[in-house]
Write a protein that holds these residues in place. Structure first.
Motif, PDB file in Angstrom:
ATOM      1  N   TRP A  63     -11.892 -47.120  45.318  1.00 62.50           N
ATOM      2  CA  TRP A  63     -13.226 -47.027  44.729  1.00 62.50           C
ATOM      3  C   TRP A  63     -13.529 -45.591  44.296  1.00 62.50           C
ATOM      4  CZ3 TRP A  63     -17.852 -45.575  47.890  1.00 62.50           C
ATOM      5  CH2 TRP A  63     -19.050 -45.728  47.196  1.00 62.50           C
ATOM      6  N   MET A  64     -13.277 -44.640  45.199  1.00 61.21           N
ATOM      7  CA  MET A  64     -13.530 -43.235  44.871  1.00 61.21           C
ATOM      8  C   MET A  64     -12.601 -42.751  43.760  1.00 61.21           C
ATOM      9  SD  MET A  64     -14.373 -41.368  48.482  1.00 61.21           S
ATOM     10  CE  MET A  64     -12.973 -42.003  49.407  1.00 61.21           C
ATOM     11  N   LEU A  65     -11.333 -43.112  43.854  1.00 54.91           N
ATOM     12  CA  LEU A  65     -10.366 -42.665  42.862  1.00 54.91           C
ATOM     13  C   LEU A  65     -10.686 -43.213  41.479  1.00 54.91           C
ATOM     14  CD1 LEU A  65      -7.810 -41.116  42.162  1.00 54.91           C
ATOM     15  CD2 LEU A  65      -6.486 -43.100  42.930  1.00 54.91           C
ATOM     16  N   HIS A  66     -10.994 -44.482  41.386  1.00 56.50           N
ATOM     17  CA  HIS A  66     -11.295 -45.072  40.079  1.00 56.50           C
ATOM     18  C   HIS A  66     -12.578 -44.488  39.483  1.00 56.50           C
ATOM     19  CE1 HIS A  66      -8.586 -48.777  40.941  1.00 56.50           C
ATOM     20  NE2 HIS A  66      -7.915 -47.675  40.734  1.00 56.50           N
ATOM     21  N   ASN A  67     -13.573 -44.227  40.304  1.00 53.78           N
ATOM     22  CA  ASN A  67     -14.787 -43.575  39.813  1.00 53.78           C
ATOM     23  C   ASN A  67     -14.484 -42.159  39.335  1.00 53.78           C
ATOM     24  OD1 ASN A  67     -17.577 -45.007  40.147  1.00 53.78           O
ATOM     25  ND2 ASN A  67     -16.309 -45.710  41.846  1.00 53.78           N
ATOM     26  N   ALA A  68     -13.691 -41.431  40.095  1.00 52.87           N
ATOM     27  CA  ALA A  68     -13.339 -40.063  39.717  1.00 52.87           C
ATOM     28  C   ALA A  68     -12.533 -40.037  38.419  1.00 52.87           C
ATOM     29  CB  ALA A  68     -12.557 -39.395  40.841  1.00 52.87           C
ATOM     30  N   LEU A  69     -11.587 -40.955  38.269  1.00 47.95           N
ATOM     31  CA  LEU A  69     -10.804 -41.017  37.029  1.00 47.95           C
ATOM     32  C   LEU A  69     -11.691 -41.335  35.832  1.00 47.95           C
ATOM     33  CD1 LEU A  69      -7.645 -42.860  38.362  1.00 47.95           C
ATOM     34  CD2 LEU A  69      -7.703 -40.537  37.400  1.00 47.95           C
ATOM     35  N   TYR A  70     -12.646 -42.216  36.019  1.00 47.43           N
ATOM     36  CA  TYR A  70     -13.573 -42.554  34.941  1.00 47.43           C
ATOM     37  C   TYR A  70     -14.413 -41.329  34.556  1.00 47.43           C
ATOM     38  CZ  TYR A  70     -17.658 -44.388  32.590  1.00 47.43           C
ATOM     39  OH  TYR A  70     -18.677 -44.587  31.704  1.00 47.43           O
ATOM     40  N   LEU A  71     -14.934 -40.640  35.548  1.00 50.78           N
ATOM     41  CA  LEU A  71     -15.809 -39.500  35.285  1.00 50.78           C
ATOM     42  C   LEU A  71     -15.051 -38.267  34.791  1.00 50.78           C
ATOM     43  CD1 LEU A  71     -18.128 -39.822  38.404  1.00 50.78           C
ATOM     44  CD2 LEU A  71     -18.736 -40.319  36.022  1.00 50.78           C
ATOM     45  N   SER A  72     -13.797 -38.133  35.196  1.00 52.58           N
ATOM     46  CA  SER A  72     -13.043 -36.909  34.889  1.00 52.58           C
ATOM     47  C   SER A  72     -12.384 -36.920  33.521  1.00 52.58           C
ATOM     48  CB  SER A  72     -11.957 -36.689  35.939  1.00 52.58           C
ATOM     49  OG  SER A  72     -10.923 -37.652  35.791  1.00 52.58           O
ATOM     50  N   GLN A  73     -12.355 -38.071  32.888  1.00 54.61           N
ATOM     51  CA  GLN A  73     -11.703 -38.159  31.571  1.00 54.61           C
ATOM     52  C   GLN A  73     -10.244 -37.684  31.644  1.00 54.61           C
ATOM     53  OE1 GLN A  73     -13.392 -39.334  28.765  1.00 54.61           O
ATOM     54  NE2 GLN A  73     -15.174 -39.722  30.054  1.00 54.61           N
ATOM     55  N   ASP A  74      -9.532 -38.094  32.680  1.00 56.59           N
ATOM     56  CA  ASP A  74      -8.109 -37.778  32.873  1.00 56.59           C
ATOM     57  C   ASP A  74      -7.834 -36.319  33.243  1.00 56.59           C
ATOM     58  OD1 ASP A  74      -7.289 -40.402  32.375  1.00 56.59           O
ATOM     59  OD2 ASP A  74      -7.253 -40.050  30.213  1.00 56.59           O
ATOM     60  N   HIS A  75      -8.826 -35.602  33.732  1.00 57.06           N
ATOM     61  CA  HIS A  75      -8.629 -34.224  34.200  1.00 57.06           C
ATOM     62  C   HIS A  75      -9.081 -34.128  35.653  1.00 57.06           C
ATOM     63  CE1 HIS A  75      -7.727 -32.930  30.154  1.00 57.06           C
ATOM     64  NE2 HIS A  75      -8.816 -33.539  29.741  1.00 57.06           N
ATOM     65  N   LEU A  76      -8.458 -34.930  36.480  1.00 56.19           N
ATOM     66  CA  LEU A  76      -8.886 -35.063  37.867  1.00 56.19           C
ATOM     67  C   LEU A  76      -8.203 -34.042  38.769  1.00 56.19           C
ATOM     68  CD1 LEU A  76     -10.410 -36.753  40.010  1.00 56.19           C
ATOM     69  CD2 LEU A  76      -8.364 -38.165  40.188  1.00 56.19           C
ATOM     70  N   THR A  77      -8.992 -33.457  39.656  1.00 58.78           N
ATOM     71  CA  THR A  77      -8.467 -32.607  40.718  1.00 58.78           C
ATOM     72  C   THR A  77      -8.936 -33.192  42.041  1.00 58.78           C
ATOM     73  OG1 THR A  77      -8.545 -30.622  39.335  1.00 58.78           O
ATOM     74  CG2 THR A  77      -8.457 -30.287  41.723  1.00 58.78           C
ATOM     75  N   LEU A  78      -7.999 -33.450  42.931  1.00 63.25           N
ATOM     76  CA  LEU A  78      -8.318 -33.929  44.273  1.00 63.25           C
ATOM     77  C   LEU A  78      -8.244 -32.746  45.228  1.00 63.25           C
ATOM     78  CD1 LEU A  78      -8.768 -36.207  46.383  1.00 63.25           C
ATOM     79  CD2 LEU A  78      -6.280 -36.327  46.577  1.00 63.25           C
ATOM     80  N   VAL A  79      -9.348 -32.489  45.909  1.00 65.03           N
ATOM     81  CA  VAL A  79      -9.387 -31.464  46.945  1.00 65.03           C
ATOM     82  C   VAL A  79      -9.433 -32.203  48.276  1.00 65.03           C
ATOM     83  CG1 VAL A  79     -10.649 -29.501  47.884  1.00 65.03           C
ATOM     84  CG2 VAL A  79     -10.663 -29.916  45.406  1.00 65.03           C
ATOM     85  N   ALA A  80      -8.408 -31.981  49.102  1.00 62.15           N
ATOM     86  CA  ALA A  80      -8.338 -32.696  50.376  1.00 62.15           C
ATOM     87  C   ALA A  80      -8.332 -31.716  51.541  1.00 62.15           C
ATOM     88  CB  ALA A  80      -7.088 -33.573  50.424  1.00 62.15           C
ATOM     89  N   LEU A  81      -9.307 -31.875  52.414  1.00 66.23           N
ATOM     90  CA  LEU A  81      -9.338 -31.154  53.678  1.00 66.23           C
ATOM     91  C   LEU A  81      -8.523 -32.005  54.641  1.00 66.23           C
ATOM     92  CD1 LEU A  81     -10.569 -28.848  55.381  1.00 66.23           C
ATOM     93  CD2 LEU A  81     -12.477 -30.394  55.873  1.00 66.23           C
TER      94      LEU A  81
END
Length: 117
Positions: A63-81
């Motif tokens: 759910w989070m990944l698909h929303n982020a991909l939609y919002l990022s327009q294919d320029h996604l950065t994942l920051v993971a603690l």
């Protein structure tokens, strides 16, 4: 802020084990951000219950990944603690990192082992 469960249930399931300091940090962020909550319970919807080895954490990651991909327009950065531990299974941090990188995301790893030294 995307939460798989309502605030108190999420804190109990995913934050409180790390101690009161983490709960306090979470609460400060929660108070500043508009939270979106995926489900009001840890039970999967009926249409997903038959899916083998599937859980709310996998559902949340997707759910989070698909929303982020939609919002990022294919320029996604994942920051993971994350402590970098392998084997947390489907729906865990390792799973999310792999899924995001498989979709072309840039990955920034905030290693908790180094942050607490």
């Amino acid at each position: 802020m995307y939460l798989v469960l309502p605030r108190n249930d999420y804190v109990k399931a995913s934050v409180s084990d790390s101690g009161p300091g983490w709960v306090e940090r979470f609460n400060r962020l929660y108070d500043k951000l508009k939270a979106k909550v995926l489900s009001d319970s840890d039970r999967l919807p009926r249409w997903l219950r038959a899916k083998k080895d599937y859980n709310i954490w996998q559902r949340s990651n997707l759910w989070m990944l698909h929303n982020a991909l939609y919002l990022s327009q294919d320029h996604l950065t994942l920051v993971a603690l994350w402590n970098g531990s392998k084997g947390d299974g489907p729906g865990g941090t390792e799973d999310m990192v792999k899924r995001a990188m498989d979709r072309g995301a840039t990955f920034i790893h905030l290693d908790t082992r180094k942050l607490v030294e």
